[in-house]
Design an enzyme around this catalytic site. Structure first.
Site, PDB file in Angstrom:
ATOM      1  N   ASP A  51       0.825  -1.217   0.000  1.00 59.74           N
ATOM      2  CA  ASP A  51       0.000   0.000   0.000  1.00 59.74           C
ATOM      3  C   ASP A  51       0.856   1.262   0.000  1.00 59.74           C
ATOM      4  OD1 ASP A  51      -2.280  -1.474   0.254  1.00 59.74           O
ATOM      5  OD2 ASP A  51      -2.606  -1.017   2.371  1.00 59.74           O
ATOM      6  N   TYR A 109       5.933  -9.963   7.499  1.00 56.85           N
ATOM      7  CA  TYR A 109       5.705  -8.531   7.671  1.00 56.85           C
ATOM      8  C   TYR A 109       6.030  -8.136   9.109  1.00 56.85           C
ATOM      9  CZ  TYR A 109       3.154  -7.705   3.288  1.00 56.85           C
ATOM     10  OH  TYR A 109       2.798  -7.548   1.967  1.00 56.85           O
TER      11      TYR A 109
END
Lengths: 257, 257
Positions: A51, A109
């Site tokens: 993103d 992540y």
């Protein structure tokens, strides 16, 4: 020739990885640099569509180009033409048929939280500042409940395509602190749209006491986005690594204990 | 009222701490914020005149102002009017006669080096990137030779005033690595103009093998700036803390062993 590039970037200035109408993206910056290196047509295909504002230490991209530059010189060649907030770390030849998204892999992540009464300038780019005191033990307990194969629909942005399969396997999910810097790390075979940021936002609720760690089970079963916490800000998130191999079985059983 | 402020900043955008003709400084940004808080005259006096591009975790400044804002609210009051790269961390009442530069103290600086074939975007703001492999053991050996009371004229910018006393005491000087991130940390009763950056530049020469750790003794005796290494770039340097107390004796003897 197919080359696997490992790319690190500070996502602050970019509208994410993938080329899109609104805003300049990391992929576009890579394509622009590539035009200085390859006279003919070439493609760069990323593994993760990070993103806007999300960072990467180990994004993977497949470069397909006709070139005489040896694989080990490719990072230096790209970096000459890239801005300092995007750096190709490695270039490696790959087997025919390798695809960054479809070749089996697992990803890690990291979501960083700076938990202190006032922010610290040095943390502002890569950690979300949280003034309210957080209970790391509670957060770790909640994260542990995500490990395994579950339907993560409740942790997927409501904006995502409705027909997508929302079952994913989380191999490990931990929360650790070093001083007032907290890190949520999660490894899985794939992540839904906004999944890690929704997990992080939910952990903030657990950390302040607004939610119970045990509530995670019910949220998963509900498949209801509204039951999970808010989506945490993008700048705390970093794509750490993508490994093209099965998740080690011994590690998995140890993490799941 | 006198208040001791502890200030953290990312020095990237600033022409150092001290107000000056050319460029915007951290002190100026602080004064601008203060004008929103104090109707009458006030002064802000810093402990260290950090150079352009140098960062701080614990700069100390004395605020003298007439105000009804309680000491513990002063950071929040300032931070409302400061940019995100400058943040007041603490505000504490001080005894009459406290002066950030003249009250006895010791300071710690950190110089960070990212030692890897290619840079990493996430390290670019606070660490100097060095491609050539560095030998941490050699560097630590050289740094240890600075511990004690010496004339550090060889490690002082030639631009400094000539009549200044150049004798300083270094209490501790270490070089440690964590992965490919190297940190030179030095604690002393005071530092000359560019002293830590010249020390860091000299350590880079030692680390690559261009200089011997033992050469430090001769460089100190020479009092010749040209004998030391180059001045390392500003962005690797951070003022870590300033402590207004004598350096702990037991710690000193341990560090000097």
């Amino acid at each position: 020739m197919g080359l696997k590039l490992t790319v690190a970037y500070d996502g602050t200035r970019y509208a994410g990885w993938q080329v899109q109408k609104n805003g300049y993206t990391v992929q576009e910056a890579m394509m622009r640099a590539g035009k200085n290196l390859f006279p003919g047509p070439f493609t760069i295909t990323g593994a993760s569509r990070t993103d806007a504002g999300v960072h990467a230490l180990g994004q993977v991209a497949l470069l397909e180009a006709e070139t005489s530059i040896p694989a080990e010189r490719i990072p230096f060649a790209f970096n000459r033409f890239l801005p300092p907030d995007i750096v190709v770390q490695r270039g490696e030849p790959v087997e025919e048929g390798f695809h960054p998204r479809y070749t089996p892999h697992f990803k890690t992540y990291s979501y960083q939280i700076h938990n202190a009464p006032v922010p610290l300038p040095q943390n502002r780019r890569y950690a979300h500042h949280m003034q309210k005191a957080l209970d790391v033990e509670r957060m770790a307990g909640a994260a542990g409940r995500w490990v395994g194969t579950h339907d993560f629909k409740a942790f997927c942005s409501a904006k995502a395509k409705n027909k997508e399969d929302t079952v994913r396997t989380v191999y490990a999910a931990t929360v650790k602190s070093q001083g007032n810097l907290l890190e949520f790390q999660v490894t899985g075979n794939g992540f839904l749209y906004n999944m890690v940021r929704i997990m992080a936002g939910t952990l903030l609720e657990v950390g302040t006491g607004a939610m119970a760690p045990e509530a995670m089970d019910g949220i998963l079963i509900s498949r209801d986005r509204d039951k999970a916490g808010p989506t945490a800000p993008a700048h705390g998130l970093t794509l750490v690594e993508i490994v093209y191999a099965p998740y080690p079985q011994d590690k998995e059983s140890k993490d799941e204990r």
